[in-house]
Enzyme design. Structure first.
Site, PDB file in Angstrom:
ATOM      1  N   ASP A  23     -42.867 -48.079  23.372  1.00 18.46           N
ATOM      2  CA  ASP A  23     -41.662 -47.525  23.968  1.00 18.46           C
ATOM      3  C   ASP A  23     -41.281 -46.215  23.279  1.00 18.46           C
ATOM      4  OD1 ASP A  23     -39.526 -47.328  25.636  1.00 18.46           O
ATOM      5  OD2 ASP A  23     -38.332 -48.887  24.675  1.00 18.46           O
ATOM      6  N   CYS A  28     -42.744 -49.032  33.304  1.00 23.75           N
ATOM      7  CA  CYS A  28     -42.679 -49.361  31.880  1.00 23.75           C
ATOM      8  C   CYS A  28     -41.525 -50.355  31.735  1.00 23.75           C
ATOM      9  CB  CYS A  28     -42.504 -48.100  31.021  1.00 23.75           C
ATOM     10  SG  CYS A  28     -41.184 -47.009  31.558  1.00 23.75           S
ATOM     11  N   ARG A  55     -42.259 -43.519  29.839  1.00 26.30           N
ATOM     12  CA  ARG A  55     -43.708 -43.736  29.994  1.00 26.30           C
ATOM     13  C   ARG A  55     -44.133 -43.631  31.451  1.00 26.30           C
ATOM     14  NH1 ARG A  55     -43.522 -49.165  26.410  1.00 26.30           N
ATOM     15  NH2 ARG A  55     -41.423 -49.167  27.322  1.00 26.30           N
TER      16      ARG A  55
END
Length: 374
Positions: free
Chosen positions: A184, A216, A222
């Site tokens: 993350d 994500c 992401r």
């Protein structure tokens, strides 16, 4: 009788308590719901044993004790009605909570769906994590995501999970799930990025109806990066490490034919931090240039680095911490360093790029990294 009295007291206390005391109110509502569920089970069992006639039996006998029974049964009916009200409130609360968590992102709200999900293109979907259990209260329920994909793109979708921290049973999506392990608030290694885009191209080219769904946790960082390298969108919405890696991907595509670049080994000579007054670090040498308002951190015996590198700054001063529990950090790849120097202004550093941090980090704040050949 005791339970009914307790329930009435709980309702009165719930109405009297301030909205600010949310924890106490949740406990009271839990007690009330438990009592209501008890009466629901009681009525269902009586219907099962005695039949529906018992529901109306209180109308037959008008003696005083029976009137008391009648009152209690009426109160039971009221409590049962409250069960449906509580269930309705829970559903509404779930919807509101999910919309609050998704913030200002686009939601898909039609055809009976309300999901934190959007079409970036006709063949690329970005969404938040398909969740189950408690997390489905504020994120996309995995059953609803599966129903959406099966309804809209039956047998023609593939899901890409970019979370390194958690997964789910791929059976929900008929085992068409591929997982890319990205931490993350970080970026994937260039090698993983190339494998991801190769997998996407292969799936998309198999059938003109095939689409991909990328997620994500929140469907932002992401997912943003992988959507951009998949479709190579030219509109970069934010900077920081994410956009730098999108730029790396452009070079890989145009110069290296989507292959990894030649390996380059480097050593960090020093780091220069511009426009900051105090920074305490555990390093060998630290020089403060008051005239230029900068700090130069010299490194002795720097390890040889190559490939994807993450630099994370820790401070014992009053600098606020953001993502990754540190004041700021950044990623780079050694093969793309030019003239042995990397200069990163405030908007290319993770954490200081956020407007809420600009009171601490001025517009001139920057980090400069100087390298040596090993």
């Amino acid at each position: 009788v005791l339970l009914i009295i307790v329930d009435i007291i709980v309702v009165i206390m719930d109405l009297a308590i301030s909205e600010k005391k949310r924890g106490i109110r949740e406990i009271l509502e839990g007690v009330s719901l438990a009592i209501a569920l008890f009466f629901l089970i009681d009525v269902l069992l009586r219907v099962f044993v005695e039949g529906l006639n018992f529901v109306f039996s209180f109308m037959v006998n008008l003696t005083l004790p029976s009137r008391m029974v009648t009152l209690l049964r009426v109160l039971r009916i009221v409590i049962l009605i409250r069960i449906f009200r509580l269930a309705s409130q829970k559903k509404q609360l779930e919807v509101v909570t999910r919309r609050m968590v998704s913030e200002n992102k686009r939601r898909y709200m039609k055809d009976g769906f309300d999901l934190d999900l959007t079409y970036v293109t006709d063949r690329i979907i970005a969404m938040s994590f398909p969740s189950s259990g408690k997390q489905s209260f504020y994120r996309n329920p995995i059953e609803e995501v599966a129903r959406f994909l099966d309804t809209k793109h039956k047998d023609h979708y593939k899901v890409y999970n970019l979370c390194s921290e958690k997964g789910y049973d791929p059976k929900y999506f008929h085992y068409r799930v591929e997982r890319i392990f990205i931490d993350d608030h970080n970026v994937p290694a260039l090698e993983d990025m190339l494998k991801f885009t190769a997998s996407v191209r292969e799936w998309i080219n198999q059938d003109e109806k095939n689409i991909i769904a990328i997620h994500c946790k929140g469907g932002k960082g992401r997912t943003f990066l992988c959507v951009h390298v998949t479709n190579y969108l030219h509109t970069i919405l934010i900077l920081t490490t994410l956009s730098r890696y999108v730029g790396y991907y452009e070079i890989l595509k145009n110069k290296y034919n989507l292959k990894l670049p030649p390996e380059r080994q480097l050593k960090i000579k020093n780091l220069k931090i511009h426009s900051i007054h105090v920074l305490l670090c555990s390093v060998t040498q630290l020089f403060f240039d008051s005239e230029n308002d900068s700090v130069v951190i010299g490194l002795e015996d720097s390890p040889v680095i190559s490939g994807d590198v993450k630099v994370r700054f820790e401070s014992h001063s009053a600098l606020p911490k953001g993502y990754d529990d540190c004041p700021f950090f950044f990623w780079f790849h050694t093969s793309f360093i030019e003239n042995n120097r990397l200069y990163l202004p405030r908007n290319e550093l993770d954490n200081p790029h956020k407007s809420k941090m600009w009171k601490v980090y001025s517009e001139m704040f920057a980090v400069e990294v100087n390298f040596l050949e090993p």
